[in-house]
Design an enzyme around this catalytic site. Structure first.
Site, PDB file in Angstrom:
ATOM      1  N   GLN A 152       2.465  10.487   0.909  1.00  0.00           N
ATOM      2  CA  GLN A 152       3.910   9.959   0.979  1.00  0.00           C
ATOM      3  C   GLN A 152       5.117  10.320  -0.102  1.00  0.00           C
ATOM      4  O   GLN A 152       5.778  10.176   0.392  1.00  0.00           O
ATOM      5  CB  GLN A 152       3.852   8.416   1.141  1.00  0.00           C
ATOM      6  N   HIS A 174      -4.499   1.749   7.522  1.00  0.00           N
ATOM      7  CA  HIS A 174      -3.153   2.179   7.417  1.00  0.00           C
ATOM      8  C   HIS A 174      -2.866   3.324   6.565  1.00  0.00           C
ATOM      9  O   HIS A 174      -2.721   4.614   6.735  1.00  0.00           O
ATOM     10  CB  HIS A 174      -2.073   1.095   7.334  1.00  0.00           C
ATOM     11  N   GLU A 175      -3.510   3.240   5.105  1.00  0.00           N
ATOM     12  CA  GLU A 175      -3.408   4.057   4.161  1.00  0.00           C
ATOM     13  C   GLU A 175      -4.411   5.451   4.372  1.00  0.00           C
ATOM     14  O   GLU A 175      -3.819   6.497   4.009  1.00  0.00           O
ATOM     15  CB  GLU A 175      -3.501   3.566   2.820  1.00  0.00           C
ATOM     16  N   GLY A 218       0.938  -1.186   0.049  1.00  0.00           N
ATOM     17  CA  GLY A 218      -0.154  -0.037   0.084  1.00  0.00           C
ATOM     18  C   GLY A 218       0.801   1.292  -0.093  1.00  0.00           C
ATOM     19  O   GLY A 218       2.098   1.220   0.364  1.00  0.00           O
ATOM     20  N   CYS A 271       6.047   0.691   7.033  1.00  0.00           N
ATOM     21  CA  CYS A 271       5.409   1.602   6.293  1.00  0.00           C
ATOM     22  C   CYS A 271       6.507   2.081   5.484  1.00  0.00           C
ATOM     23  O   CYS A 271       7.740   2.149   5.855  1.00  0.00           O
ATOM     24  CB  CYS A 271       5.112   2.687   7.158  1.00  0.00           C
ATOM     25  N   LEU A 272       6.305   2.489   4.201  1.00  0.00           N
ATOM     26  CA  LEU A 272       7.570   2.945   3.476  1.00  0.00           C
ATOM     27  C   LEU A 272       7.970   4.203   3.959  1.00  0.00           C
ATOM     28  O   LEU A 272       9.338   4.492   3.876  1.00  0.00           O
ATOM     29  CB  LEU A 272       7.190   3.223   1.880  1.00  0.00           C
ATOM     30  N   HIS A 300      -2.807   7.855   6.689  1.00  0.00           N
ATOM     31  CA  HIS A 300      -1.926   8.798   5.914  1.00  0.00           C
ATOM     32  C   HIS A 300      -2.604  10.076   5.163  1.00  0.00           C
ATOM     33  O   HIS A 300      -1.893  11.037   5.564  1.00  0.00           O
ATOM     34  CB  HIS A 300      -1.253   8.046   4.569  1.00  0.00           C
TER      35      HIS A 300
END
Ligand code: NI
Length: 164
Positions: free
Chosen positions: A52, A138-139, A47, A96-97, A142
């Site tokens: 991000q 999670h996304e 994701g 997470c990236l 963001h």
């Protein structure tokens, strides 16, 4: 298509609330393509959210289909996603990236009802569970300036170095 630079904690852009998408045009399609390529280039790769890469719009990509044996809807481009219902609670591990060196244990709803638009502006509704529901929560966080770090009950117990 391009692999974009991913912002990492504590970049202040990751704390901003993203704006709704109002133009379903070719630049949105290109953003979705670039996000997907950037997601697939990173570790985990299930994701990514537009903030991000420094784009403060409500666009996320989720694709958990590479994980074996879990219910999923395949590759999803979710525009202006809204979680409408939450059911159950479950603890699970997340990366997470934007937090590349750590894995966290976070409590999420086990089942969600999600409404989102596609890149053409059509509205879809999804029933999701388990890991896919976790990835979406999670996304969507963001888009509201939240990282999994903000959801930890205890940094001491729930944050571990990523084993690479
Ligand atoms: Ni993330």
């Amino acid at each position: 298509m391009a692999i974009l630079d991913v912002l990492t904690y504590p970049d202040p852009l990751l704390k901003q609330v993203a704006a709704p998408v109002t133009e379903f045009d070719s630049s949105l399609a290109r953003l979705a393509e670039d996000l997907e390529q950037t997601m697939r280039a990173g570790p985990g790769g299930v994701g990514i959210a537009a903030p991000q890469v420094g784009v403060l719009l409500r666009v996320v990509i989720v694709d958990v289909s590479s994980r074996p044996g879990i219910p999923n809807h395949g590759r999803l481009v979710l525009v202006n996603p809204e979680i409408q219902r939450w059911k159950g609670m479950v603890k699970g591990r997340e990366g997470c990236l934007s937090v590349p060196d750590f894995i966290g244990t976070v409590i999420r709803a086990e089942h969600i009802t999600l409404q989102a638009q596609d890149i053409h502006g059509g509205t879809q509704q999804y029933q999701m569970q388990g890991y896919e529901a976790r990835a979406v929560q999670h996304e969507v966080d963001h888009l509201d300036g939240l990282l999994f770090l903000d959801r930890l009950v205890s940094r001491h117990h729930d944050l571990k170095p990523r084993q690479s």
